[in-house]
Design a protein around this motif. Structure first.
Motif, PDB file in Angstrom:
ATOM      1  N   ILE A 166      -7.107  -3.866   1.562  1.00 26.69           N
ATOM      2  CA  ILE A 166      -6.580  -2.599   1.039  1.00 26.69           C
ATOM      3  C   ILE A 166      -7.062  -2.368  -0.387  1.00 26.69           C
ATOM      4  N   GLY A 220       0.793  -1.216   0.000  1.00 28.73           N
ATOM      5  CA  GLY A 220       0.000   0.000   0.000  1.00 28.73           C
ATOM      6  C   GLY A 220       0.823   1.264   0.000  1.00 28.73           C
ATOM      7  N   SER A 242      -4.424   3.824   7.798  1.00 30.38           N
ATOM      8  CA  SER A 242      -5.714   4.143   7.191  1.00 30.38           C
ATOM      9  C   SER A 242      -5.848   5.638   6.946  1.00 30.38           C
TER      10      SER A 242
END
Length: 138
Positions: free
Chosen positions: A133, A85, A109
């Motif tokens: 994700i 991510g 997040s």
């Protein structure tokens, strides 16, 4: 000069236009990240493989598809570490497990949606975290 032609969208005569639209590929290639809106280095052989598929599809005149989730893994002192991510996009981090025990998951997040994760000695959690994700689920 190739730069002005490339910048204007023109291609040199005899060159297929798809070659000029082809995304970079390779472990040292800095590809454009649509979420961060900037170029980021791949720096891992897994990234090179994912980028290669997108480059090939573009050269064939096909849609390259969505940008793959950025990720890498490494083994350090007998412990597998995964990162996936874009942690730079996060506004919050939550730790599950005990970092001092070298077994934990850090979930990054933004606005309640996971955007990145660091998994230390949590190999079995990787598929579910990748899916979480990619879906952007809260």
């Amino acid at each position: 000069m190739w730069w002005p032609a490339w910048a204007s969208g023109a291609t040199p005569s005899g060159w297929p236009a798809a070659l000029w639209r082809t995304p970079p590929a390779g472990d040292a290639a800095a590809t454009f990240d649509p979420v961060l809106r900037c170029h980021v280095p791949g720096s891992h052989w897994e990234a090179a493989g994912r980028q290669g598929m997108r480059a090939a599809r573009t050269m064939l005149g096909l849609e390259p598809g969505p940008a793959p989730l950025t990720s890498f893994w490494t083994d350090q002192y007998g412990i597998r570490i995964h990162y996936l991510g874009r942690a730079r996009a996060a506004d919050k981090v939550q730790i599950d497990g005990e970092p001092t025990e070298r077994s934990f998951t850090a979930t990054f997040s933004r606005a309640g949606r996971p955007v990145a994760a660091l998994l230390v000695d949590r190999v079995r959690a990787l598929p579910a975290m990748r899916e979480l994700i990619e879906k952007g689920a809260p």
